[in-house]
Design a protein around this motif. Sequence first.
Motif, PDB file in Angstrom:
ATOM      1  N   LEU A  24       0.830  -1.202   0.000  1.00  0.00           N
ATOM      2  CA  LEU A  24       0.000   0.000   0.000  1.00  0.00           C
ATOM      3  C   LEU A  24       0.863   1.249   0.000  1.00  0.00           C
ATOM      4  CD1 LEU A  24      -2.502  -1.068   2.807  1.00  0.00           C
ATOM      5  CD2 LEU A  24      -2.735  -1.443   0.352  1.00  0.00           C
ATOM      6  N   LYS A  25       0.392   2.275  -0.701  1.00  0.00           N
ATOM      7  CA  LYS A  25       1.041   3.588  -0.675  1.00  0.00           C
ATOM      8  C   LYS A  25      -0.005   4.581  -0.188  1.00  0.00           C
ATOM      9  CE  LYS A  25       2.733   7.296  -3.602  1.00  0.00           C
ATOM     10  NZ  LYS A  25       1.671   8.198  -3.977  1.00  0.00           N
ATOM     11  N   PHE A  26       0.312   5.296   0.864  1.00  0.00           N
ATOM     12  CA  PHE A  26      -0.612   6.270   1.413  1.00  0.00           C
ATOM     13  C   PHE A  26      -0.143   7.669   1.060  1.00  0.00           C
ATOM     14  CE2 PHE A  26      -1.106   2.520   4.015  1.00  0.00           C
ATOM     15  CZ  PHE A  26      -2.479   2.425   4.150  1.00  0.00           C
ATOM     16  N   THR A  27      -1.082   8.534   0.723  1.00  0.00           N
ATOM     17  CA  THR A  27      -0.777   9.925   0.412  1.00  0.00           C
ATOM     18  C   THR A  27      -1.527  10.806   1.394  1.00  0.00           C
ATOM     19  OG1 THR A  27      -0.524   9.398  -1.927  1.00  0.00           O
ATOM     20  CG2 THR A  27      -0.867  11.708  -1.373  1.00  0.00           C
ATOM     21  N   ASP A  28      -0.777  11.545   2.186  1.00  0.00           N
ATOM     22  CA  ASP A  28      -1.374  12.478   3.145  1.00  0.00           C
ATOM     23  C   ASP A  28      -1.448  13.841   2.469  1.00  0.00           C
ATOM     24  OD1 ASP A  28      -2.168  14.049   5.251  1.00  0.00           O
ATOM     25  OD2 ASP A  28      -0.591  13.385   6.607  1.00  0.00           O
ATOM     26  N   LEU A  29      -2.646  14.267   2.105  1.00  0.00           N
ATOM     27  CA  LEU A  29      -2.817  15.518   1.376  1.00  0.00           C
ATOM     28  C   LEU A  29      -2.375  16.740   2.158  1.00  0.00           C
ATOM     29  CD1 LEU A  29      -6.291  14.943  -0.307  1.00  0.00           C
ATOM     30  CD2 LEU A  29      -4.021  14.492  -1.228  1.00  0.00           C
ATOM     31  N   GLU A  30      -2.384  16.642   3.470  1.00  0.00           N
ATOM     32  CA  GLU A  30      -1.996  17.794   4.284  1.00  0.00           C
ATOM     33  C   GLU A  30      -0.814  17.475   5.180  1.00  0.00           C
ATOM     34  OE1 GLU A  30      -5.564  19.230   6.205  1.00  0.00           O
ATOM     35  OE2 GLU A  30      -5.923  20.453   4.445  1.00  0.00           O
ATOM     36  N   GLY A  31      -0.010  16.529   4.779  1.00  0.00           N
ATOM     37  CA  GLY A  31       1.143  16.118   5.565  1.00  0.00           C
ATOM     38  C   GLY A  31       2.286  17.096   5.457  1.00  0.00           C
ATOM     39  N   GLU A  32       3.457  16.623   5.861  1.00  0.00           N
ATOM     40  CA  GLU A  32       4.650  17.462   5.803  1.00  0.00           C
ATOM     41  C   GLU A  32       4.863  17.956   4.381  1.00  0.00           C
ATOM     42  OE1 GLU A  32       8.118  15.824   7.651  1.00  0.00           O
ATOM     43  OE2 GLU A  32       6.900  14.819   9.166  1.00  0.00           O
ATOM     44  N   GLY A  33       5.217  19.174   4.239  1.00  0.00           N
ATOM     45  CA  GLY A  33       5.399  19.758   2.913  1.00  0.00           C
ATOM     46  C   GLY A  33       4.149  20.471   2.436  1.00  0.00           C
ATOM     47  N   GLY A  34       3.014  20.163   3.060  1.00  0.00           N
ATOM     48  CA  GLY A  34       1.765  20.869   2.795  1.00  0.00           C
ATOM     49  C   GLY A  34       1.306  20.879   1.363  1.00  0.00           C
ATOM     50  N   GLY A  35       1.803  21.815   0.562  1.00  0.00           N
ATOM     51  CA  GLY A  35       1.268  22.022  -0.770  1.00  0.00           C
ATOM     52  C   GLY A  35       1.964  21.255  -1.872  1.00  0.00           C
ATOM     53  N   ASP A  36       2.604  20.122  -1.565  1.00  0.00           N
ATOM     54  CA  ASP A  36       3.323  19.413  -2.615  1.00  0.00           C
ATOM     55  C   ASP A  36       2.526  18.276  -3.249  1.00  0.00           C
ATOM     56  OD1 ASP A  36       3.424  17.690  -0.487  1.00  0.00           O
ATOM     57  OD2 ASP A  36       5.589  17.398  -0.542  1.00  0.00           O
ATOM     58  N   TYR A  37       1.224  18.171  -2.952  1.00  0.00           N
ATOM     59  CA  TYR A  37       0.386  17.144  -3.569  1.00  0.00           C
ATOM     60  C   TYR A  37       0.198  17.468  -5.045  1.00  0.00           C
ATOM     61  CZ  TYR A  37      -3.570  14.309  -4.909  1.00  0.00           C
ATOM     62  OH  TYR A  37      -4.381  13.429  -5.572  1.00  0.00           O
ATOM     63  N   ASN A  38       0.400  16.478  -5.893  1.00  0.00           N
ATOM     64  CA  ASN A  38       0.274  16.668  -7.335  1.00  0.00           C
ATOM     65  C   ASN A  38      -0.755  15.695  -7.902  1.00  0.00           C
ATOM     66  OD1 ASN A  38       0.532  17.012 -10.069  1.00  0.00           O
ATOM     67  ND2 ASN A  38       2.675  16.416 -10.174  1.00  0.00           N
ATOM     68  N   PRO A  39      -1.945  16.176  -8.252  1.00  0.00           N
ATOM     69  CA  PRO A  39      -2.965  15.281  -8.795  1.00  0.00           C
ATOM     70  C   PRO A  39      -2.558  14.681 -10.140  1.00  0.00           C
ATOM     71  CG  PRO A  39      -3.696  17.551  -8.940  1.00  0.00           C
ATOM     72  CD  PRO A  39      -2.423  17.553  -8.157  1.00  0.00           C
ATOM     73  N   MET A  40      -1.607  15.281 -10.820  1.00  0.00           N
ATOM     74  CA  MET A  40      -1.185  14.776 -12.117  1.00  0.00           C
ATOM     75  C   MET A  40      -0.195  13.611 -12.005  1.00  0.00           C
ATOM     76  SD  MET A  40      -3.253  16.590 -13.580  1.00  0.00           S
ATOM     77  CE  MET A  40      -3.041  15.934 -15.200  1.00  0.00           C
ATOM     78  N   ASP A  41       0.333  13.384 -10.800  1.00  0.00           N
ATOM     79  CA  ASP A  41       1.186  12.221 -10.567  1.00  0.00           C
ATOM     80  C   ASP A  41       0.336  10.979 -10.832  1.00  0.00           C
ATOM     81  OD1 ASP A  41       2.477  10.002  -9.383  1.00  0.00           O
ATOM     82  OD2 ASP A  41       3.379  11.233  -7.826  1.00  0.00           O
ATOM     83  N   LYS A  42       0.808  10.079 -11.674  1.00  0.00           N
ATOM     84  CA  LYS A  42       0.030   8.902 -12.077  1.00  0.00           C
ATOM     85  C   LYS A  42      -0.473   8.104 -10.869  1.00  0.00           C
ATOM     86  CE  LYS A  42       0.188   4.822 -14.963  1.00  0.00           C
ATOM     87  NZ  LYS A  42       0.974   3.969 -15.826  1.00  0.00           N
ATOM     88  N   SER A  43       0.342   8.031  -9.817  1.00  0.00           N
ATOM     89  CA  SER A  43      -0.063   7.254  -8.645  1.00  0.00           C
ATOM     90  C   SER A  43      -1.203   7.918  -7.870  1.00  0.00           C
ATOM     91  CB  SER A  43       1.129   7.005  -7.722  1.00  0.00           C
ATOM     92  OG  SER A  43       1.573   8.213  -7.143  1.00  0.00           O
ATOM     93  N   ASN A  44      -1.509   9.182  -8.172  1.00  0.00           N
ATOM     94  CA  ASN A  44      -2.617   9.879  -7.521  1.00  0.00           C
ATOM     95  C   ASN A  44      -3.896   9.855  -8.354  1.00  0.00           C
ATOM     96  OD1 ASN A  44      -1.071  10.520  -5.281  1.00  0.00           O
ATOM     97  ND2 ASN A  44      -0.295  12.383  -6.207  1.00  0.00           N
ATOM     98  N   GLY A  45      -3.852   9.244  -9.517  1.00  0.00           N
ATOM     99  CA  GLY A  45      -5.045   9.008 -10.321  1.00  0.00           C
ATOM    100  C   GLY A  45      -5.800  10.230 -10.794  1.00  0.00           C
ATOM    101  N   GLY A  46      -5.175  11.399 -10.778  1.00  0.00           N
ATOM    102  CA  GLY A  46      -5.871  12.607 -11.215  1.00  0.00           C
ATOM    103  C   GLY A  46      -6.876  13.139 -10.209  1.00  0.00           C
TER     104      GLY A  46
END
Length: 99
Positions: A24-46
């Motif tokens: 499993l890979k977990f993505t914390d949308l508000e974790g450390e780094g805050g604004g580095d979430y990228n919906p275009m990253d293939k692993s984030n499925g858009g």
Amino acid sequence: KMEIDFLRRRDEKLASLNNAHPRLKFTDLEGEGGGDYNPMDKSNGGITYAQGMASIHAVTFDGKILNGVPVFRALYQEVGLGWLFAVTKYPILKQLSNL
């Protein structure tokens, strides 16, 4: 949050017992780094930040996007505890679990 932490620990334990990588890979949308979430990253499925914050999502290894209770059903299956959520497949319980 507690349930996600439990699943993460279970996945890590299974991986260490089997000399493998976590499944499993977990993505914390508000974790450390805050604004580095990228919906275009293939692993984030858009999935946009707003969608991710509105409800839980999962992206399977083949790119299928799950949302809501099916996410937990899939996660528990991956860590060998699928039987806990198996009852949510039955029509009446499925409707109740999706409320």
